[in-house]
Structure formats: C-alpha cells, structure tokens
Design a protein around this motif. Structure first.
Motif, mmCIF file in Angstrom:
data_model
loop_
_atom_site.group_PDB
_atom_site.id
_atom_site.type_symbol
_atom_site.label_atom_id
_atom_site.label_comp_id
_atom_site.label_asym_id
_atom_site.label_seq_id
_atom_site.Cartn_x
_atom_site.Cartn_y
_atom_site.Cartn_z
ATOM 1 N N VAL A 20 51.279 3.754 15.822
ATOM 2 C CA VAL A 20 51.982 4.617 14.862
ATOM 3 C C VAL A 20 53.507 4.442 14.826
ATOM 4 O O VAL A 20 54.088 4.553 13.750
ATOM 5 N N PRO A 21 54.174 4.129 15.966
ATOM 6 C CA PRO A 21 55.632 3.978 15.859
ATOM 7 C C PRO A 21 56.024 2.877 14.866
ATOM 8 O O PRO A 21 57.085 2.948 14.246
ATOM 9 N N VAL A 22 55.157 1.873 14.728
ATOM 10 C CA VAL A 22 55.411 0.761 13.812
ATOM 11 C C VAL A 22 55.477 1.260 12.364
ATOM 12 O O VAL A 22 56.353 0.868 11.596
ATOM 13 N N ASN A 23 54.559 2.152 11.995
ATOM 14 C CA ASN A 23 54.558 2.695 10.639
ATOM 15 C C ASN A 23 55.741 3.628 10.413
ATOM 16 O O ASN A 23 56.330 3.647 9.337
ATOM 17 N N LEU A 24 56.071 4.412 11.444
ATOM 18 C CA LEU A 24 57.222 5.311 11.301
ATOM 19 C C LEU A 24 58.495 4.512 11.066
ATOM 20 O O LEU A 24 59.353 4.918 10.294
ATOM 21 N N ALA A 25 58.622 3.366 11.718
ATOM 22 C CA ALA A 25 59.825 2.548 11.574
ATOM 23 C C ALA A 25 59.763 1.649 10.347
ATOM 24 O O ALA A 25 60.795 1.185 9.876
ATOM 25 N N GLY A 26 58.558 1.368 9.848
ATOM 26 C CA GLY A 26 58.410 0.512 8.670
ATOM 27 C C GLY A 26 58.495 -0.974 8.965
ATOM 28 O O GLY A 26 58.643 -1.792 8.057
ATOM 29 N N VAL A 27 58.380 -1.345 10.241
ATOM 30 C CA VAL A 27 58.463 -2.759 10.620
ATOM 31 C C VAL A 27 57.076 -3.412 10.557
ATOM 32 O O VAL A 27 56.071 -2.720 10.517
ATOM 33 N N PRO A 28 57.014 -4.759 10.550
ATOM 34 C CA PRO A 28 55.711 -5.418 10.517
ATOM 35 C C PRO A 28 55.136 -5.602 11.923
ATOM 36 O O PRO A 28 55.899 -5.698 12.892
ATOM 37 N N ALA A 29 53.809 -5.649 12.019
ATOM 38 C CA ALA A 29 53.160 -5.881 13.310
ATOM 39 C C ALA A 29 51.808 -6.529 13.099
ATOM 40 O O ALA A 29 51.171 -6.346 12.063
ATOM 41 N N ILE A 30 51.397 -7.285 14.115
ATOM 42 C CA ILE A 30 50.118 -7.983 14.033
ATOM 43 C C ILE A 30 49.329 -7.754 15.317
ATOM 44 O O ILE A 30 49.910 -7.689 16.402
ATOM 45 N N PHE A 70 55.155 -17.301 15.351
ATOM 46 C CA PHE A 70 54.845 -17.130 16.773
ATOM 47 C C PHE A 70 53.325 -17.134 16.984
ATOM 48 O O PHE A 70 52.808 -17.807 17.879
ATOM 49 N N GLY A 71 52.611 -16.394 16.142
ATOM 50 C CA GLY A 71 51.159 -16.253 16.295
ATOM 51 C C GLY A 71 50.425 -17.573 16.135
ATOM 52 O O GLY A 71 49.506 -17.877 16.913
ATOM 53 N N LEU A 126 33.695 -6.670 25.278
ATOM 54 C CA LEU A 126 34.455 -6.072 24.173
ATOM 55 C C LEU A 126 35.821 -6.733 24.032
ATOM 56 O O LEU A 126 36.508 -6.968 25.031
ATOM 57 N N PRO A 127 36.219 -7.025 22.800
ATOM 58 C CA PRO A 127 37.517 -7.656 22.579
ATOM 59 C C PRO A 127 38.679 -6.675 22.770
ATOM 60 O O PRO A 127 38.517 -5.465 22.616
ATOM 61 N N VAL A 128 39.830 -7.241 23.112
ATOM 62 C CA VAL A 128 41.049 -6.452 23.274
ATOM 63 C C VAL A 128 42.169 -7.159 22.508
ATOM 64 O O VAL A 128 42.367 -8.360 22.675
ATOM 65 N N GLY A 129 42.869 -6.414 21.689
ATOM 66 C CA GLY A 129 43.943 -7.005 20.896
ATOM 67 C C GLY A 129 45.306 -6.810 21.539
ATOM 68 O O GLY A 129 45.531 -5.858 22.281
ATOM 69 N N VAL A 130 46.198 -7.743 21.270
ATOM 70 C CA VAL A 130 47.589 -7.628 21.688
ATOM 71 C C VAL A 130 48.424 -7.489 20.415
ATOM 72 O O VAL A 130 48.187 -8.193 19.440
ATOM 73 N N GLN A 131 49.374 -6.533 20.446
ATOM 74 C CA GLN A 131 50.192 -6.297 19.262
ATOM 75 C C GLN A 131 51.594 -6.896 19.431
ATOM 76 O O GLN A 131 52.228 -6.703 20.469
ATOM 77 N N PHE A 132 52.038 -7.575 18.378
ATOM 78 C CA PHE A 132 53.414 -8.074 18.336
ATOM 79 C C PHE A 132 54.121 -7.414 17.167
ATOM 80 O O PHE A 132 53.572 -7.320 16.075
ATOM 81 N N ILE A 135 58.536 -7.608 19.928
ATOM 82 C CA ILE A 135 58.103 -6.647 20.955
ATOM 83 C C ILE A 135 56.596 -6.786 21.105
ATOM 84 O O ILE A 135 55.880 -6.987 20.117
ATOM 85 N N MET A 136 56.140 -6.689 22.339
ATOM 86 C CA MET A 136 54.718 -6.890 22.629
ATOM 87 C C MET A 136 54.157 -5.646 23.311
ATOM 88 O O MET A 136 54.738 -5.154 24.279
ATOM 89 N N THR A 137 53.047 -5.137 22.813
ATOM 90 C CA THR A 137 52.320 -4.015 23.440
ATOM 91 C C THR A 137 50.825 -4.296 23.292
ATOM 92 O O THR A 137 50.441 -5.154 22.513
#
Lengths: 97, 468
Positions: free
Chosen positions: B418-428, B461-462, B442-448, B389-391
């Motif tokens: 925060v939903p990532v921590n609630l679910a306990g899944v990994p994200a980068i 993938f990264g 200014l830099p902008v990050g993309v989360q997977f 999932i990408m956000t």
C-alpha cells in the motif's frame, strides 16, 4: 461505536442495515478505527495538501466531441427504468414531508 | 509460454493464434470449474484468433506487437458490449457501453480477450473471497486463495488459461496475487496508464496493472497501454517527472527496520536469498530506513475508504445497475444499495463516511493526507541515495480459504504494497522462490519499487536479474 452510530452512518450512506448487520459492522469498524487512530501519534510537519502528484493544467480544443445523440440509446438502455428518451425516477419532492 | 516465444512461433507459422486459443480453452475446460478464475469466457475470441492467424501469414513480423495473444481481463475493466460486474451483484446485469482506454490500446495491438476474471467485490479485498460470484482458488494449491483483488487474473495466468492478464492495483491488488500465484505483477507510476474505463475504487490510488510470465512480456504490454489520454486528466506527460535513467549497476535499498514484525520466516529466507542473487549479479544492496512507510498502512485505511464512499455513491439504482423498488426514492436507494453491495463494500463505505464526517475529518482524512505527503517526502529522500527499493511483496505466502475472516488481519497483510500506491510510484512483484507449507510448494514474490516514472528502470533491472 454503537448500533445507533452505525445506523446513522448507514442512513448517510443510503444503505439499509438490519440490526444484526449493524452490530457485526460496529465491531469491525471499531477495530479498524482503533488501528487507524495510530496515525494521530505522528506529528505532521507538512501542510494538508491532498495532491497526488505534480499539478498540471490539462487543456484541449473546445470543440464538439461527437454528434449529438449517438450514445443516447446505449446509455438509456442501461437504465433500470426507461421511458422513451428519459430515465424514470420517483418524485423527489414530497409535499407531506 | 511467454508472449515473446509465442510471437516468434506465430511469425514463423509453426504455431498459430488459433492453436494458442485452443490450448487456453482446453485448460479452462479442464481446470476452471474447480479454480473459478474466469467469471465468463467470450465466444468471439475464436473469430479473432482466425483473423489474427491470417494477419500473421500476410504481415509476418510487421504484425502489431500483441496480435493473437490470449488475454484475461479483470471484470472491472470495460470492454464495449460485454458485461463488467466488478464482482458485485450491483453490476450483475451491466453491459459496458464503451471500451476502457487500456482495452482500446490492447485491441489496436491485436490482443484477444479470452474472458473476464473474478475479483474481490469492487476490488476490495486481498483474497478474491469477497466476490459476489464465489471465490477463486489458487491453482497451485486449491485449498488456498490466489490473493486479491485481481485473484482471477493471477490464477488464470498461473494455470495457463491466458498468456497475460490485466488487473487493477489500488493497494497491491496486482502485486500480491502475482506473488501468491508465482507470476510477475506490475503496478505502473500513477498516471502512466489511463484509468478511463476502469470501475473506480480509490481514484488517487487506482492504476491498471499487468500480469505476465516474464518481466520482458510485462514491458511489452506496458508499452502498448501506457501514455497520455484525453479521457483521464491525471495521465502524465513524458516530461512530467524527471527522467529516471537505466544503469549498468543498480544500488538497491532494503528497509531492514520495516521488515520485522509479522514476516513469515520462510518468506524471510527467500528474501535473503534474493539479496544474495542480486549481489552476485553485480548490483549493490544497502540498508535504508523508511520509518514513515510503516505508518502508511493506517493512512491507507483512511484515504482509501474515504474515496470508496464517494466513488460508490454513484450506484443508486437510477442510471444503470441493480434497482430494487421501494415506497419512495429514499427507499429505492436504501434497498438497492443494501441488496447490491456485499459486507466488505458496506464496511468500507461506512468507514469512509465516518472519516469524512464533520468533526472527524481533521483527525482522520486530513491527518492521513499529511502523512501521505510525509511518506512521499521520505521516499524522495531515500531515492537520492538508492536506485530501487526492495521488499517482500507480502509478509506471508498464500493463506488458506477462510483463514483471514477478521477484516483487520486481512488489511495488515498489505503492509508492503500500500505505501507504493499512496506515493504513486511504480513497483513490480517478481517470483523470487518458493516455500513449503503443509505439503504444498508455494511461490513467494519479491517487490522492487522505483521513483516516479521509473517504470522502465524496473523492467531493465528485472530483465537483467530475473528473466535471464
């Protein structure tokens, strides 16, 4: 939430608050509670589980983990009030109370 | 320089751990009085660098994977014999009596600890402004925050004052500062890395996280620190979760309905450009729906303070940390905790105490845990159809110091993490581009986000899409 409510929570939490601090926190906490109360608009169709992941029984050998006393000094040294091999605290039973 | 590049040079002998440490210290001397990424630096790093240099001469490519690499460590991770303040007056004079498991593993792998980095007090915040020792500034624009709570670690890496860093991530505290500072930030699957020796905030949410320049470096560090630990019963086995295989081509889900409100327009453009880039690299991007994710933030701001209020009950001025004397033991507690904790910590302890009170428990904590379960179920359903999932990592780029003085507005900026921590899944969080703001770039990050135990899939993938 009123100042008295905040002071009550502060006592339960063992934090002394001035009245001005309590007033500021009352505003913040009311705003956050209003926001998080949105959660009650959701119809929950699952049981109240409180599990973070799959449950496992974690086992290990029931052996002595280390020599007695090897960490005692290091741990006691961290205590604000030490007396010999004890941590010094004030009395917890008060006959006047 | 990256760990991979440094390692090559260290083995060849064209550059040594002594040189790397000198370079890092030069940057600290030059910039850190202004940026304040470090709370303190360690003199014994020099002896370590000399030792590491000798080991490369003797061992060459057989040397352990992180030998001689200068690391920055967030000041809520215990290193034996060093202070660990968690950014709080409460622990200003506390010295750790043991190594955290992650530290033990980094030491075995040869890492050198340059110093301890600044953080929001007890990791509570998204800007590093709540540190009792003053804020850290963003090295890319010193009028802005580096993000938080691991802002010091992100800033240290971004300005070249280390080669990699550890932080902790309870609701985005590694990924969001990584996004604000233009580096990679990774939160592992809950239980993939031991929490033993981390100063606890929300125990069902906390994980140690990694800051590095590349995804490949992040993976190298993860492989050193991961794994079961007898001192943390929540660490997972290799077979706790079903295997998450690597693939040639990934199917990426984008929750469009979740990405509307409050998102900065320029951040949106960067995000869309990343979708194009991923499609161009041969992967598939599809729309998904995650209605529960949006609700997750409210659940987080119930569960987290509840856990905070019980975890921080241990700071009572008896066994370690600050002690302020009163007339009796109750006054000792009241005064110690009044003096030792800052405003944000007090706010969360009171909030947590409230939501756990008899009479309110079902309406808040009980409900939040149910919603949390519904989020997990929703995610599991979505991962039946997509691989990742990408956000965006954050709806906004780095904000200015003092800009978010209202706590709720600060909380709402954590919506994607925060939903990532609630679910306990990994994200980068991976740097995805830049935006221009008031003359600054200014830099902008993309989360997977990956399913449980999908850490290696994120690295695969990264590295394919972003390290090339």
């Amino acid at each position: 939430m009123k100042r008295e409510d905040i002071q009550h929570l502060a006592t339960l939490s063992r934090i002394a608050l001035s009245d001005s601090e309590a007033d500021a926190l009352a505003g913040d906490i009311t705003a956050v509670l209003d926001y998080v109360s949105e959660i009650n608009d959701i119809t929950a169709d699952v049981a109240d589980t409180k599990e973070v992941g799959p449950l496992n029984t974690v086992m290990r050998e029931d052996g002595a983990p280390h020599e007695p006393g090897v960490y005692t000094d290091a741990l006691l040294d961290a205590a604000p009030r030490r007396e010999g091999a004890h941590i010094r605290v004030k009395k917890i039973l008060d006959t006047d109370a | 320089m990256t760990i991979a590049e440094l390692r090559q040079k260290f083995i060849e002998g064209t550059y040594t751990p002594i040189d790397a440490l000198k370079r890092v210290r030069l940057v600290i001397d030059e910039k850190d009085s202004d940026i304040h990424a470090y709370l303190r630096t360690y003199d014994d790093a020099e002896a370590e660098a000399i030792y590491a240099t000798k080991r490369y001469e003797a061992e060459g490519s057989a040397a352990p994977p992180l030998l001689g690499m200068p690391f920055a460590i967030k000041d809520n991770i215990l290193i034996k014999g060093k202070p660990a303040t968690a950014g709080s007056k409460m622990l200003e004079n506390y010295v750790a009596t043991y190594d955290a498991t992650v530290i033990e593993r980094l030491k075995e792998a040869g890492a050198i600890f340059v110093g301890a980095t600044n953080m929001d007090e007890f990791a509570m915040g998204s800007s590093t402004e709540s540190s009792a020792f003053g804020p850290t500034k963003n090295p890319l624009d010193s009028t802005r925050v580096p993000g938080g709570s691991s802002g010091g670690s992100a800033a240290a890496l971004a300005m070249g004052a280390c080669v990699a860093a550890l932080g902790t991530d309870t609701g985005g505290s590694v990924r969001q500062p990584a996004s604000f500072c233009g580096v990679v930030g990774f939160k592992p699957t809950y239980g993939a890395v031991s929490r033993n020796g981390l100063i606890a905030m929300g125990s069902s949410l906390d994980q140690a996280g990694i800051f590095a320049h590349t995804v490949a470096d992040t993976e190298t560090i993860f492989n050193v620190i991961k794994g079961q630990d007898p001192f943390d019963a929540t660490t997972v086995r290799e077979d706790t979760y079903p295997e998450v295989p690597r693939k040639e081509m990934y199917r990426i889900g984008v929750p469009r309905d979740f990405l509307r409100e409050g998102m900065d327009e320029d951040v949106c453009k960067v995000f869309d450009a990343n979708i194009e880039k991923i499609i161009a690299a041969g992967h598939e991007v599809v729309d998904i729906s995650l209605p529960m994710m949006e609700r997750g933030l409210a659940a987080y701001y119930i569960v987290m303070p509840a856990e905070v209020s019980s975890n921080l009950a241990r700071y009572d001025g008896v066994r370690y940390g600050l002690h302020i004397d009163g007339q009796n033991i109750l006054e000792d507690y009241l005064k110690t905790r009044a003096e030792g904790f800052g405003t944000e910590v007090k706010r969360r302890i009171l909030l947590g105490t409230y939501v756990l009170s008899a009479g309110y428990y079902d309406a808040y904590y009980g409900k939040a845990e149910q919603v949390r379960q519904m989020m997990r179920d929703e995610l599991a359903g979505v991962f039946q159809n997509v691989d990742l999932i990408m956000t965006p990592t954050s709806p906004v780029p780095a904000f200015t110091l003092g800009e978010k003085s209202d706590p709720l507005s600060m909380y709402l900026a954590d919506i994607y993490t925060v939903p990532v921590n609630l679910a306990g899944v990994p994200a980068i969080s991976i740097p995805g581009g830049t935006v221009d703001r008031d003359g600054a770039t200014l830099p902008v990050g993309v989360q997977f986000i990956a399913p449980h135990a999908g850490d290696a899939r994120l690295f695969d993938f990264g590295t394919k899409v972003y390290d090339a």
